[in-house]
Write a protein that holds these residues in place. Structure first.
Motif, mmCIF file in Angstrom:
data_model
loop_
_atom_site.group_PDB
_atom_site.id
_atom_site.type_symbol
_atom_site.label_atom_id
_atom_site.label_comp_id
_atom_site.label_asym_id
_atom_site.label_seq_id
_atom_site.Cartn_x
_atom_site.Cartn_y
_atom_site.Cartn_z
ATOM 1 N N THR A 151 5.215 -5.631 -3.251
ATOM 2 C CA THR A 151 4.007 -4.859 -3.530
ATOM 3 C C THR A 151 3.474 -4.213 -2.264
ATOM 4 N N SER A 152 2.675 -3.171 -2.456
ATOM 5 C CA SER A 152 2.202 -2.365 -1.330
ATOM 6 C C SER A 152 1.071 -3.002 -0.557
ATOM 7 N N SER A 153 0.373 -3.959 -1.179
ATOM 8 C CA SER A 153 -0.790 -4.545 -0.523
ATOM 9 C C SER A 153 -1.031 -5.952 -1.045
ATOM 10 N N ARG A 154 -1.850 -6.689 -0.329
ATOM 11 C CA ARG A 154 -2.207 -8.020 -0.775
ATOM 12 C C ARG A 154 -3.226 -7.942 -1.906
ATOM 13 N N SER A 155 -3.533 -9.090 -2.486
ATOM 14 C CA SER A 155 -4.359 -9.110 -3.696
ATOM 15 C C SER A 155 -5.737 -8.498 -3.503
ATOM 16 N N GLY A 156 -6.303 -8.604 -2.304
ATOM 17 C CA GLY A 156 -7.639 -8.078 -2.072
ATOM 18 C C GLY A 156 -7.680 -6.769 -1.314
ATOM 19 N N GLU A 157 -6.545 -6.092 -1.190
ATOM 20 C CA GLU A 157 -6.470 -4.879 -0.365
ATOM 21 C C GLU A 157 -6.270 -3.620 -1.204
ATOM 22 N N LEU A 158 -6.677 -2.502 -0.609
ATOM 23 C CA LEU A 158 -6.395 -1.202 -1.190
ATOM 24 C C LEU A 158 -5.028 -0.717 -0.704
ATOM 25 N N SER A 159 -4.445 0.211 -1.454
ATOM 26 C CA SER A 159 -3.197 0.865 -1.044
ATOM 27 C C SER A 159 -3.513 2.328 -0.782
ATOM 28 N N LEU A 160 -3.071 2.825 0.348
ATOM 29 C CA LEU A 160 -3.506 4.136 0.826
ATOM 30 C C LEU A 160 -2.502 5.236 0.538
ATOM 31 N N GLU A 161 -3.027 6.452 0.333
ATOM 32 C CA GLU A 161 -2.198 7.644 0.233
ATOM 33 C C GLU A 161 -2.251 8.385 1.563
ATOM 34 N N CYS A 162 -1.173 9.084 1.880
ATOM 35 C CA CYS A 162 -1.120 9.844 3.133
ATOM 36 C C CYS A 162 -0.127 10.976 2.956
ATOM 37 N N GLY A 163 -0.608 12.221 2.936
ATOM 38 C CA GLY A 163 0.294 13.358 2.749
ATOM 39 C C GLY A 163 0.788 13.450 1.320
ATOM 40 N N LYS A 164 2.100 13.542 1.145
ATOM 41 C CA LYS A 164 2.699 13.721 -0.186
ATOM 42 C C LYS A 164 2.917 12.418 -0.921
ATOM 43 N N HIS A 165 2.847 11.283 -0.229
ATOM 44 C CA HIS A 165 3.178 10.003 -0.844
ATOM 45 C C HIS A 165 2.170 8.932 -0.439
ATOM 46 N N GLY A 166 2.190 7.838 -1.188
ATOM 47 C CA GLY A 166 1.506 6.652 -0.716
ATOM 48 C C GLY A 166 2.202 6.172 0.547
ATOM 49 N N ILE A 167 1.451 5.543 1.448
ATOM 50 C CA ILE A 167 2.039 5.069 2.704
ATOM 51 C C ILE A 167 3.201 4.121 2.418
ATOM 52 N N PHE A 168 3.001 3.209 1.488
ATOM 53 C CA PHE A 168 4.039 2.239 1.128
ATOM 54 C C PHE A 168 5.278 2.940 0.587
ATOM 55 N N THR A 169 5.087 3.874 -0.349
ATOM 56 C CA THR A 169 6.241 4.533 -0.963
ATOM 57 C C THR A 169 6.966 5.435 0.022
#
Length: 324
Positions: A151-169
């Motif tokens: 998963t992109s983040s822990r249970s209490g965290e947000l997942s961020l977008e940056c440019g064309k994609h999510g940072i994780f993706t």
């Protein structure tokens, strides 16, 4: 006999009652494309790509994926995630504060009951670290044999977008494209997580990895870092895993009258030049290192030696045991 590899890829951007997103459909499109083919263009996953789905559509297609019995069933989701009282939800396009979407536990239960040999769930959403956790204790995993969750983040965290994609993706795409491959070009769930984890260091977002497998299945094949023939030279160049290989200026091809550089005897020797090029390839993937110098060039020109790294010794032993 297991059938082919199957993947369900979902991206939700356009929400009717909550804030819409910008990158999730791009995420899904890119992941679907890269998972459909290995880097040599041979087929990889049979991909089902869905965009802006409702809760009913998401449940039905997850059930379809996990009701089958392929070698590997992979589910990827990019979109809103929501958490309430320690329970996680994948928020679908029609949802509001009273209709939270699809319970992560519902998807997990489908995967738990699946006959697929390997189950991989990858989620790029806020609070996605709740996927695979016990509803009573978010620190306890409840994964059956053969399942991996990233998963992109822990249970209490947000997942961020940056440019064309999510940072994780964005990092997931890089990992699948070879950033997470081993010497032979194999990308696994374990190597994907390791690549993303070290790359996310500067961000206020940490990926989560949960698994219960005896060995990782290959998710994608990319171009090997070197051909196996070159790799096998290790066992012939080094007497044993702890030995050194002596170098001198004759190994450096520019140490020849045809080049306008300072020359040293012995001059470049064709056989030694060939060996040195192999050594340089091995050094480029951290299998060999110079002794007493920062670079192999100076080790040769100053008549030093090179040796196997710890990883190189491991590969050496595998070669000697006939396992490569």
């Amino acid at each position: 006999m297991f059938s082919r590899r199957k993947a369900l890829i979902v991206g939700n951007d356009h929400y009717s009652k909550v804030t819409s997103l910008n990158c999730c459909i791009n995420d899904a499109d890119s992941i679907a494309t890269i998972l459909s083919r290995h880097s040599d263009d041979s087929p990889d996953f049979d991909v089902e790509l869905l965009k802006d789905v409702t809760a009913d559509e998401l449940r039905a297609n997850c059930k379809k994926l996990f009701d089958s019995d392929p070698e590997i069933a992979l589910f990827y989701y990019s979109g809103h995630g929501y958490s309430v009282s320690g329970q996680g939800y994948l928020v679908t396009v029609e949802c509001d504060v009273d209709n939270r979407g699809v319970d992560m536990n519902d998807i997990l239960e489908l995967a738990i009951k699946s006959k697929a040999k390997n189950k991989v769930i990858i989620i790029d959403a806020c609070h996605s670290g709740l996927m695979g956790s016990s509803p009573l204790d978010t620190n306890i995993s409840r994964l059956p044999d053969g399942m991996t969750v990233i998963t992109s983040s822990r249970s209490g965290e947000l997942s961020l977008e940056c440019g064309k994609h999510g940072i994780f993706t964005e990092l997931l795409i890089e990992a699948l494209d070879g950033g997470a491959s081993d010497l032979f070009g194999n990308v696994t769930a374990g190597s994907i997580y390791a690549y993303i984890d070290r790359s996310l260091g500067p961000w206020d977002q940490r990926p989560v990895f949960k698994t219960n497998v005896s060995s990782f299945v290959v998710i994608r094949n990319t171009e090997p870092h070197m051909d196996v023939g070159t790799l096998r030279e290790i066992q012939y160049l080094f007497k044993d895993a702890n030995s050194e290989y002596a170098l001198d200026p004759s190994f450096e091809f520019t140490n020849s009258p045809g080049y306008t550089v300072g020359l040293k005897e012995p001059y470049a020797d064709e056989k030694n030049v060939r060996i040195f090029k192999i050594m340089q390839k091995l050094a480029s993937v951290n299998l060999v290192r110079p002794k007493g110098e920062d670079h192999l060039y100076f080790a040769a020109m100053n008549s030093k030696s090179c040796e196997l790294t710890s990883y190189g010794k491991y590969i050496y032993r595998l070669l000697k045991e006939g396992k490569i």
